[in-house]
Enzyme design. Structure first.
Site, PDB file in Angstrom:
ATOM      1  N   ASP A 119       0.881  -1.049  -0.162  1.00 53.98           N
ATOM      2  CA  ASP A 119      -0.020   0.101  -0.069  1.00 53.98           C
ATOM      3  C   ASP A 119       0.855   1.163  -0.191  1.00 53.98           C
ATOM      4  OD1 ASP A 119      -2.256  -1.587   0.036  1.00 53.98           O
ATOM      5  OD2 ASP A 119      -2.336  -1.571   2.394  1.00 53.98           O
ATOM      6  N   ASP A 170      -1.429  -2.510  -4.552  1.00 56.93           N
ATOM      7  CA  ASP A 170      -2.634  -2.612  -3.922  1.00 56.93           C
ATOM      8  C   ASP A 170      -3.213  -1.097  -3.689  1.00 56.93           C
ATOM      9  OD1 ASP A 170      -4.761  -3.696  -2.755  1.00 56.93           O
ATOM     10  OD2 ASP A 170      -3.589  -4.507  -1.053  1.00 56.93           O
ATOM     11  N   ASP A 205      -5.374   2.748   2.526  1.00 53.23           N
ATOM     12  CA  ASP A 205      -6.141   1.875   3.148  1.00 53.23           C
ATOM     13  C   ASP A 205      -6.442   2.099   4.583  1.00 53.23           C
ATOM     14  OD1 ASP A 205      -6.586   0.743   0.614  1.00 53.23           O
ATOM     15  OD2 ASP A 205      -5.554  -1.176   1.340  1.00 53.23           O
ATOM     16  N   ARG A 256     -13.032   1.459  -5.327  1.00 55.61           N
ATOM     17  CA  ARG A 256     -12.713   1.778  -3.929  1.00 55.61           C
ATOM     18  C   ARG A 256     -12.510   3.250  -3.800  1.00 55.61           C
ATOM     19  NH1 ARG A 256      -8.612  -3.308  -2.066  1.00 55.61           N
ATOM     20  NH2 ARG A 256     -10.359  -4.840  -2.884  1.00 55.61           N
TER      21      ARG A 256
END
Length: 441
Positions: A259, A282, A286, A338
Site C-alpha cells: 500500500d 494495492d 487503506d 474503491r
C-alpha cells in the site's frame, strides 16, 4: 482579480504575528476604504499571518483573524504585499487584488464574529519577499488593542499550523496536530526518513527529492510528514499502525509494492492531505482494523487501481463502531475502484469529491452508513453501490450530487448524523475547484 475557495496545504515555515485594532478611520497607505454599516464597524482585532509552505516560486499562507472588539456581522480585511506576491487561489474568503493591494471579504459561514471570536482564512500565491506588516479590518488599523481599554494588548491567539484547514472526522477526539509541538527536520534519503518517522518525540519531517523505500515503514505518533515541492516516495509505503496524531501532506507516491499509506490497528486522528498517488500494487490509502477519526482530503489519484479501502474484511466485525472517516475534495482521476469501498463504518462522509471515468465510486457494505454529498460524477458507470461483490449491503444517503454521463446513485436505509461543522461547495463547482487544488505540488 477575484478568487474562490481552495484548500491549503503545508506546515508552518514563518510567522508574522500582528496585533490589531483601534484608531477610528486609519487605513493602509494608498488604499481607499469604503464605509461599512454600523454592525460591521470594527472596534478591535488581531491578526496572525503564517506562511505554511514556501517552495521558492510560490507559497501558501494562513491568516488568523481574532475580533478583540465589538461583535461584527460582516468584515473586510485589507493589506499590501511588499514583494510582488500575487494570489492565485484562496479559501474561507473572497479575494480581490489590484497591484500590491489585497482585500479579503468574509463568505457566508464566517461573516459573524462575536467579541473574542476568531476565523482563519488562507490563500496560495506566487512570488516571495517580505510578509505584510500592516492590516486593516473594516477600515480600522490593527494593533491588537480594544479602543475601549487601550491598555489591553489583546490575545494574539494560538500559533496555528496545518490544522487551520482541517475539516471532518480528524477534528474530533481531541483534534489532529501531527508533530506541530516538536522540532522540524529535513530528510532526503530513505534511512533518514525512516529514522525520523520512528522517533518517539513529536516531529515535523520535511521530505525533499525522490526517496526509494522498501516495504511498509512504520510511522510513530505525533508526526507531520510533508513534502517540499516535487517530493516523491516510490517503491514502498507508510504504515500508520496503532498510533495517534499523524499528518501526511504534499507527497507523490508511485510504484508502491503493497500500500502507499496503510492506516490500521486502532490508529486515530490521522489527516492525509494534498498528496498525489499514481499506480502501485494495492491500495493508495487503506484504513482498517478499528482505526478511527480520519480525514482524507485534497488528494489526486491519477490512474490508481484499488484506490481507498475502508474496513479490513467482511469477517472483521471488530470494525463496528469505528472507521469514522471523511473523504472530501479528492480527485479520482481515471482510478478504477474503491472511492471508497466501505465496511462497517457509520457515518462515513464522502463530500465534494470529483470522480472522473471510474468503474465505480462509493460502495457501502456490511451495514456501513455512508453520506454521499455534493460530489461531481463524470463518466462513472456506478457512482454509488449498495452492496458489492459477496459483501452484505450497507446504507447510503445521497444528496446534492451532480451527475454527467454517469449511472444512477443507489441509496438505502439511513446514516448516523455528522457531528462536525463543514461548508460544502456547490456540486456543480466541484470539478473546477478540485482539479485546480488537489494533489501535491
Amino acid at each position: 482579480m477575484s478568487f474562490g475557495n481552495r484548500a491549503p496545504r503545508g506546515v508552518l515555515r514563518r510567522r508574522t504575528p500582528l496585533l490589531l485594532a483601534g484608531a477610528a478611520l486609519a487605513a493602509l497607505a494608498g488604499s481607499a476604504v469604503t464605509p461599512l454599516n454600523a454592525s460591521a464597524a470594527a472596534a478591535g482585532c488581531s491578526v496572525e499571518y503564517d506562511v505554511t509552505n514556501d517552495w521558492g516560486s510560490g507559497f501558501v499562507a494562513s491568516v488568523k483573524i481574532t475580533n478583540t472588539g465589538a461583535a461584527l456581522s460582516n468584515w473586510e480585511l485589507e493589506w499590501d504585499f511588499a514583494g510582488g506576491q500575487q494570489i492565485t487561489g484562496g479559501w474561507n474568503a473572497t479575494y480581490d487584488q489590484s497591484g500590491s493591494h489585497v482585500s479579503a471579504t468574509n463568505v457566508s459561514h464566517n461573516g459573524t464574529l462575536s467579541s473574542g471570536a476568531e476565523t482563519t482564512i488562507g490563500f496560495q500565491g506566487t512570488g516571495g519577499g517580505a510578509d505584510p506588516t500592516a492590516f486593516t479590518l473594516n477600515g480600522v488599523t490593527c494593533d491588537g488593542s480594544d479602543p475601549g481599554d487601550p491598555g489591553d494588548p489583546g490575545d494574539p491567539g494560538d500559533p496555528g499550523g496545518p490544522t487551520a484547514s482541517l475539516v471532518g472526522w480528524a477534528t474530533q477526539n481531541g483534534g489532529t496536530n501531527g508533530g506541530a509541538e516538536g522540532q522540524t527536520v529535513s530528510v532526503s534519503s530513505a534511512s533518514a526518513l525512516v529514522s525520523a518517522m520512528q522517533r518517539s518525540d513529536p516531529l515535523v519531517i520535511r521530505v525533499s527529492g525522490t526517496i526509494n523505500l522498501s516495504g511498509m515503514n512504520d510511522v510513530a505518533s505525533n508526526k507531520t510528514i510533508i513534502g517540499a515541492g516535487g517530493a516523491r516516495i516510490t517503491g514502498g509505503g507508510l504504515d500508520v499502525d496503532g498510533v495517534r496524531d499523524v499528518i501526511i501532506q504534499n507527497l507523490t507516491f508511485s510504484n508502491w509494492a503493497d500500500d502507499a499509506i496503510n492506516v490500521q490497528e486502532g490508529s486515530t486522528n490521522v489527516w492525509i492531505d494534498h498528496n498525489t498517488f499514481t499506480t502501485g500494487y494495492d491500495g493508495a490509502v487503506d484504513i482498517k482494523r478499528e482505526s478511527d477519526f480520519v480525514t482524507v482530503s485534497w488528494n489526486h489519484l491519477d490512474g490508481s487501481g484499488k484506490s481507498m479501502l475502508l474496513g479490513h474484511s467482511d469477517g472483521h466485525t471488530a470494525d463496528r463502531g469505528h472507521l469514522r472517516v471523511t473523504y472530501h475534495h479528492n480527485w479520482f482521476d481515471g482510478s478504477q475502484t474503491r472511492h471508497p469501498r466501505v465496511r462497517f463504518g457509520d457515518p462515513v462522509h464522502v463530500f465534494n469529491n470529483y470522480y472522473y471515468d471510474n468503474e465505480y465510486g462509493v460502495a457501502s457494505t456490511m451495514g456501513a452508513g455512508v453520506l454521499v454529498e455534493g460530489n461531481y460524477f463524470e463518466n462513472v458507470e456506478d457512482p454509488a453501490l449498495v452492496g458489492y461483490a459477496s459483501s452484505d449491503d450497507g446504507d447510503i444517503v445521497a444528496r446534492n450530487n451532480h451527475l454527467v454521463g454517469s449511472g444512477a446513485i443507489e441509496t438505502a436505509g439511513s446514516v448516523n448524523s455528522i457531528p462536525y461543522s463543514y461548508s460544502p461547495d456547490s456540486a456543480t463547482s466541484v470539478k473546477s475547484i478540485v482539479t485546480s487544488g488537489a494533489g501535491a505540488d
